[in-house]
Design a protein around this motif. Sequence first.
Motif, PDB file in Angstrom:
ATOM      1  N   LEU A  50       0.819  -1.215   0.000  1.00 61.94           N
ATOM      2  CA  LEU A  50       0.000   0.000   0.000  1.00 61.94           C
ATOM      3  C   LEU A  50       0.848   1.258   0.000  1.00 61.94           C
ATOM      4  O   LEU A  50       0.680   2.147  -0.826  1.00 61.94           O
ATOM      5  N   ASP A  51       1.732   1.358   0.984  1.00 60.52           N
ATOM      6  CA  ASP A  51       2.648   2.492   1.078  1.00 60.52           C
ATOM      7  C   ASP A  51       3.854   2.025   1.888  1.00 60.52           C
ATOM      8  O   ASP A  51       3.989   0.831   2.168  1.00 60.52           O
ATOM      9  N   MET A  52       4.716   2.944   2.270  1.00 60.90           N
ATOM     10  CA  MET A  52       5.954   2.527   2.929  1.00 60.90           C
ATOM     11  C   MET A  52       5.755   2.068   4.373  1.00 60.90           C
ATOM     12  O   MET A  52       6.684   1.560   5.006  1.00 60.90           O
ATOM     13  N   LYS A  53       4.542   2.212   4.909  1.00 59.54           N
ATOM     14  CA  LYS A  53       4.265   1.757   6.272  1.00 59.54           C
ATOM     15  C   LYS A  53       3.240   0.630   6.311  1.00 59.54           C
ATOM     16  O   LYS A  53       2.910   0.140   7.393  1.00 59.54           O
ATOM     17  N   ASN A  54       2.740   0.225   5.137  1.00 59.30           N
ATOM     18  CA  ASN A  54       1.649  -0.744   5.117  1.00 59.30           C
ATOM     19  C   ASN A  54       1.833  -1.790   4.028  1.00 59.30           C
ATOM     20  O   ASN A  54       1.927  -1.449   2.842  1.00 59.30           O
ATOM     21  N   GLU A  55       1.877  -3.046   4.468  1.00 57.71           N
ATOM     22  CA  GLU A  55       1.911  -4.180   3.553  1.00 57.71           C
ATOM     23  C   GLU A  55       0.988  -5.266   4.103  1.00 57.71           C
ATOM     24  O   GLU A  55       1.433  -6.234   4.720  1.00 57.71           O
TER      25      GLU A  55
ATOM     26  N   SER B 166     -11.160 -12.553  15.999  1.00 55.90           N
ATOM     27  CA  SER B 166     -10.260 -11.941  16.985  1.00 55.90           C
ATOM     28  C   SER B 166      -9.602 -10.674  16.456  1.00 55.90           C
ATOM     29  O   SER B 166      -9.042  -9.893  17.224  1.00 55.90           O
ATOM     30  N   SER B 167      -9.677 -10.447  15.136  1.00 54.82           N
ATOM     31  CA  SER B 167      -8.981  -9.305  14.526  1.00 54.82           C
ATOM     32  C   SER B 167      -9.868  -8.074  14.329  1.00 54.82           C
ATOM     33  O   SER B 167      -9.472  -7.146  13.615  1.00 54.82           O
ATOM     34  N   VAL B 168     -11.045  -8.040  14.947  1.00 51.71           N
ATOM     35  CA  VAL B 168     -11.967  -6.920  14.716  1.00 51.71           C
ATOM     36  C   VAL B 168     -11.319  -5.569  15.029  1.00 51.71           C
ATOM     37  O   VAL B 168     -11.461  -4.600  14.271  1.00 51.71           O
ATOM     38  N   LYS B 169     -10.599  -5.474  16.159  1.00 51.69           N
ATOM     39  CA  LYS B 169      -9.996  -4.190  16.535  1.00 51.69           C
ATOM     40  C   LYS B 169      -8.975  -3.731  15.496  1.00 51.69           C
ATOM     41  O   LYS B 169      -8.858  -2.533  15.217  1.00 51.69           O
ATOM     42  N   LEU B 170      -8.244  -4.678  14.927  1.00 48.05           N
ATOM     43  CA  LEU B 170      -7.294  -4.329  13.868  1.00 48.05           C
ATOM     44  C   LEU B 170      -8.026  -3.935  12.590  1.00 48.05           C
ATOM     45  O   LEU B 170      -7.722  -2.913  11.967  1.00 48.05           O
ATOM     46  N   ASP B 171      -9.022  -4.738  12.206  1.00 47.09           N
ATOM     47  CA  ASP B 171      -9.695  -4.523  10.918  1.00 47.09           C
ATOM     48  C   ASP B 171     -10.538  -3.261  10.900  1.00 47.09           C
ATOM     49  O   ASP B 171     -10.705  -2.644   9.833  1.00 47.09           O
ATOM     50  N   LEU B 172     -11.071  -2.863  12.058  1.00 50.06           N
ATOM     51  CA  LEU B 172     -11.868  -1.630  12.118  1.00 50.06           C
ATOM     52  C   LEU B 172     -11.091  -0.491  12.773  1.00 50.06           C
ATOM     53  O   LEU B 172     -11.663   0.563  13.045  1.00 50.06           O
ATOM     54  N   GLY B 173      -9.804  -0.714  12.998  1.00 48.07           N
ATOM     55  CA  GLY B 173      -8.946   0.311  13.587  1.00 48.07           C
ATOM     56  C   GLY B 173      -7.820   0.689  12.648  1.00 48.07           C
ATOM     57  O   GLY B 173      -8.037   1.379  11.648  1.00 48.07           O
ATOM     58  N   PRO B 174      -6.579   0.231  12.925  1.00 49.13           N
ATOM     59  CA  PRO B 174      -5.450   0.619  12.079  1.00 49.13           C
ATOM     60  C   PRO B 174      -5.600   0.229  10.612  1.00 49.13           C
ATOM     61  O   PRO B 174      -5.250   0.999   9.716  1.00 49.13           O
ATOM     62  N   ARG B 175      -6.125  -0.971  10.325  1.00 48.72           N
ATOM     63  CA  ARG B 175      -6.288  -1.376   8.924  1.00 48.72           C
ATOM     64  C   ARG B 175      -7.302  -0.478   8.217  1.00 48.72           C
ATOM     65  O   ARG B 175      -7.096  -0.064   7.074  1.00 48.72           O
TER      66      ARG B 175
END
Length: 227
Positions: A85-90, A125-134
């Motif tokens: 995606l960018d230099m901080k996200n893969e 278990s990944s809801v906080k990640l998927d609706l947060g940082p992701r």
Amino acid sequence: MNMPLTVPIPLLREGDRLTRDEFERRYEAMPELKKAELIEGVVYMGSPVSFVQHGEPHSELAAWLGVYRAFTPGVRAGDNSTVRLDMKNEPQPDVVLFFEHGGQTDLEDGYITGAPEWAGEVAASSVKLDLGPRFEAYRRNGVREYLVWRVLEQDIDWFVLRGDQYERLAPVDAGILHSEIFPGLWLDKPALLSGDLPRVHEVLQQGLHSAAHGTFVAQMQKRVRQK
């Protein structure tokens, strides 16, 4: 003569803060690792996957998307594909759909580079990640539609990017959601949540036979011929 010492490549660890280049270097040195993602500069490692909470719903979502791809020229679909995606996200979205030509992505060394038009995640278990940082990484980079299937809550969020903000996609009728980016990509949300897969694919076929999808197919065929 003294030989230069070989410095071992550090292992990826949950919570590491890395650049994308360093993330890729460490990931490639761990071929046994099945899934790791870089989200907003932080490493997230995949945990053992439950069949009920992830494996089965993932396969159902991928099958639905695969049928759409089969009848729509000029689009490509992927499953657990690395996206630069960018230099901080893969990230490695569970499923993606993107334009083969003239879209937001390129394929470089076999990797998707840029923001796919559509991404989907099965979240337990990944809801906080998927609706947060992701969610924020996808929004900022221009993923135009983003679906999150919250398995434990028995709900599905489908977001569409309007301007620089995500808004929930409103159902057209009786819980049926219509993609704004991919005409004919229709989802019967209540049917998917209840496990009524024949109904899910019946509604998708209605979308694939809609006038909007026919027009879209003609446009995409023209785009493909020009390449």
